[in-house]
Design a protein around this motif. Structure first.
Motif, PDB file in Angstrom:
ATOM      1  N   PHE A  85       0.850  -1.192   0.000  1.00 34.70           N
ATOM      2  CA  PHE A  85       0.000   0.000   0.000  1.00 34.70           C
ATOM      3  C   PHE A  85       0.882   1.237   0.000  1.00 34.70           C
ATOM      4  O   PHE A  85       1.830   1.360   0.773  1.00 34.70           O
ATOM      5  CB  PHE A  85      -0.906   0.004   1.229  1.00 34.70           C
ATOM      6  CG  PHE A  85      -1.732   1.252   1.356  1.00 34.70           C
ATOM      7  CD1 PHE A  85      -2.847   1.448   0.564  1.00 34.70           C
ATOM      8  CD2 PHE A  85      -1.377   2.245   2.268  1.00 34.70           C
ATOM      9  CE1 PHE A  85      -3.614   2.596   0.681  1.00 34.70           C
ATOM     10  CE2 PHE A  85      -2.134   3.396   2.397  1.00 34.70           C
ATOM     11  CZ  PHE A  85      -3.259   3.577   1.591  1.00 34.70           C
ATOM     12  N   GLU A  86       0.598   2.166  -0.893  1.00 35.10           N
ATOM     13  CA  GLU A  86       1.361   3.401  -0.979  1.00 35.10           C
ATOM     14  C   GLU A  86       0.473   4.582  -0.627  1.00 35.10           C
ATOM     15  O   GLU A  86      -0.719   4.590  -0.904  1.00 35.10           O
ATOM     16  CB  GLU A  86       1.938   3.566  -2.385  1.00 35.10           C
ATOM     17  CG  GLU A  86       2.950   2.488  -2.769  1.00 35.10           C
ATOM     18  CD  GLU A  86       3.503   2.692  -4.169  1.00 35.10           C
ATOM     19  OE1 GLU A  86       3.060   3.653  -4.841  1.00 35.10           O
ATOM     20  OE2 GLU A  86       4.373   1.897  -4.581  1.00 35.10           O
ATOM     21  N   GLY A  87       1.103   5.577  -0.047  1.00 38.69           N
ATOM     22  CA  GLY A  87       0.336   6.755   0.335  1.00 38.69           C
ATOM     23  C   GLY A  87      -0.114   6.670   1.786  1.00 38.69           C
ATOM     24  O   GLY A  87       0.330   5.808   2.545  1.00 38.69           O
ATOM     25  N   GLU A  88      -0.996   7.552   2.159  1.00 39.34           N
ATOM     26  CA  GLU A  88      -1.504   7.599   3.526  1.00 39.34           C
ATOM     27  C   GLU A  88      -2.899   6.989   3.583  1.00 39.34           C
ATOM     28  O   GLU A  88      -3.649   7.033   2.608  1.00 39.34           O
ATOM     29  CB  GLU A  88      -1.552   9.045   4.022  1.00 39.34           C
ATOM     30  CG  GLU A  88      -0.185   9.709   4.123  1.00 39.34           C
ATOM     31  CD  GLU A  88      -0.280  11.111   4.683  1.00 39.34           C
ATOM     32  OE1 GLU A  88      -1.422  11.544   4.972  1.00 39.34           O
ATOM     33  OE2 GLU A  88       0.759  11.768   4.821  1.00 39.34           O
ATOM     34  N   LEU A  89      -3.203   6.442   4.736  1.00 36.83           N
ATOM     35  CA  LEU A  89      -4.546   5.908   4.932  1.00 36.83           C
ATOM     36  C   LEU A  89      -5.574   7.026   4.826  1.00 36.83           C
ATOM     37  O   LEU A  89      -5.315   8.170   5.223  1.00 36.83           O
ATOM     38  CB  LEU A  89      -4.676   5.262   6.315  1.00 36.83           C
ATOM     39  CG  LEU A  89      -3.994   3.919   6.537  1.00 36.83           C
ATOM     40  CD1 LEU A  89      -4.178   3.487   7.995  1.00 36.83           C
ATOM     41  CD2 LEU A  89      -4.565   2.855   5.618  1.00 36.83           C
ATOM     42  N   SER A  90      -6.740   6.676   4.313  1.00 38.87           N
ATOM     43  CA  SER A  90      -7.823   7.652   4.282  1.00 38.87           C
ATOM     44  C   SER A  90      -8.238   7.979   5.710  1.00 38.87           C
ATOM     45  O   SER A  90      -7.975   7.219   6.647  1.00 38.87           O
ATOM     46  CB  SER A  90      -9.023   7.086   3.517  1.00 38.87           C
ATOM     47  OG  SER A  90      -9.593   5.997   4.233  1.00 38.87           O
ATOM     48  N   ARG A  91      -8.860   9.112   5.859  1.00 38.63           N
ATOM     49  CA  ARG A  91      -9.326   9.491   7.194  1.00 38.63           C
ATOM     50  C   ARG A  91     -10.287   8.449   7.748  1.00 38.63           C
ATOM     51  O   ARG A  91     -10.238   8.106   8.927  1.00 38.63           O
ATOM     52  CB  ARG A  91     -10.020  10.854   7.131  1.00 38.63           C
ATOM     53  CG  ARG A  91     -10.552  11.317   8.482  1.00 38.63           C
ATOM     54  CD  ARG A  91     -11.158  12.698   8.409  1.00 38.63           C
ATOM     55  NE  ARG A  91     -10.138  13.695   8.083  1.00 38.63           N
ATOM     56  CZ  ARG A  91     -10.408  14.992   7.945  1.00 38.63           C
ATOM     57  NH1 ARG A  91     -11.646  15.430   8.085  1.00 38.63           N
ATOM     58  NH2 ARG A  91      -9.451  15.838   7.646  1.00 38.63           N
TER      59      ARG A  91
END
Length: 285
Positions: A85-91
């Protein structure tokens, strides 16, 4: 989470996986036993047991081998997806993780409080408080016909006086859920039925039929079928019930004590629209 169950639903349909057969049964399974490693990340037997415990009951109908392989396959796939998984987790996902952690730790705390040993003296005292001096209670077995108007109830009463069968009239005319069983309400004691209904039943003799009785549900024609005396139960008959009650009281007291010592500030909820908690757009980044 929903994705976990969705993934497993598909995997569980596969009887054999690329992982082959589960490891041979151990005399003393160790939760730390590694069952798979994904790019250096270990998946243990404990992870599998914890996931199995969280699945809905219907999964217990699957063969053990299918369930074992499906759970392991799911954990491997989840680990792969997590690692890549790339990026940040959704809120939304972050908040779900917060809630999940909160709920799991709270459940552990609840179990700790509720599993405290209860002494015979505590159980005996609870029994005395609830049942000491209690009088045997009369229970009633009754049937009724529920209709919308007093006029209809009086007409049914007239038919009964002319020899009509109560159960048949109930099946044909009653608007209540007991109509299919001829109006039979089973056994009940004080506090179960609406007061005016119960008072009318208690005034009857077995075999008698009441005059129309009005409640918020409509008009009732009631037949008392039988009565019995419900004796005060022996301690052993209600031990489990008393233990549950004592544990619940202990938990309530624990939470009350924590609440009293805590600094809790609540926002003025009047300023919030109650419907807002159903608006997922709030969580969009």
């Amino acid at each position: 989470m929903a994705i976990r169950h969705t993934l497993f639903s598909a995997l569980a349909l596969v009887a054999a996986t690329a992982l082959g057969q589960p490891a041979a049964a151990q005399d003393k399974p160790d939760p730390a036993t590694v069952v798979a490693t994904v790019n250096g990340t270990d998946i243990t037997l404990g992870h599998m047991v914890a996931l199995r415990a969280s699945l809905p009951a219907q999964y217990g109908q699957l063969p053990a081998e299918t369930l074992f392989n499906g759970i392991l396959d799911q954990l491997i796939q989840q680990t792969l997806l997590m690692q890549n998984f790339e990026g940040e987790l959704s809120r939304r996902s972050q908040l779900l993780l917060d809630n999940e952690r909160r709920a799991i730790i709270a459940s552990e705390a609840i179990e700790t409080v509720m599993s405290d040993e209860l002494s015979d003296a505590q159980i005996q005292a609870a029994y005395q408080d609830q049942y000491a001096g209690a009088e045997p209670e009369t229970e009633y077995k009754a049937s009724h016909i529920l209709v919308e108007t007093e006029e209809t109830a009086l007409d049914l009463l007239a038919q009964l006086e002319d020899g009509a069968d109560f159960a048949t009239l109930a099946r044909e005319n009653s608007t209540g859920p007991s109509a299919s069983s001829g109006g039979d309400l089973g056994w009940f004691g004080p506090g179960v039925m609406v007061e005016s209904f119960f008072d009318s039943v208690a005034a009857l003799e077995p075999g008698d039929v009441s005059q129309p009785v009005q409640t918020q549900f409509g008009w009732h024609v009631i037949k008392l079928n039988d009565t019995r005396i419900n004796d005060v139960p022996a301690l052993e008959d209600v031990r489990a019930e008393l233990e549950d009650s004592l544990r619940q009281e202990a938990f309530d007291a624990h939470v009350a004590a924590l609440t009293e010592k805590a600094e809790i500030e609540r926002a003025n909820t009047d300023e919030f629209d109650p419907e807002s908690i159903g608006n997922l757009e709030i969580l969009e980044n």
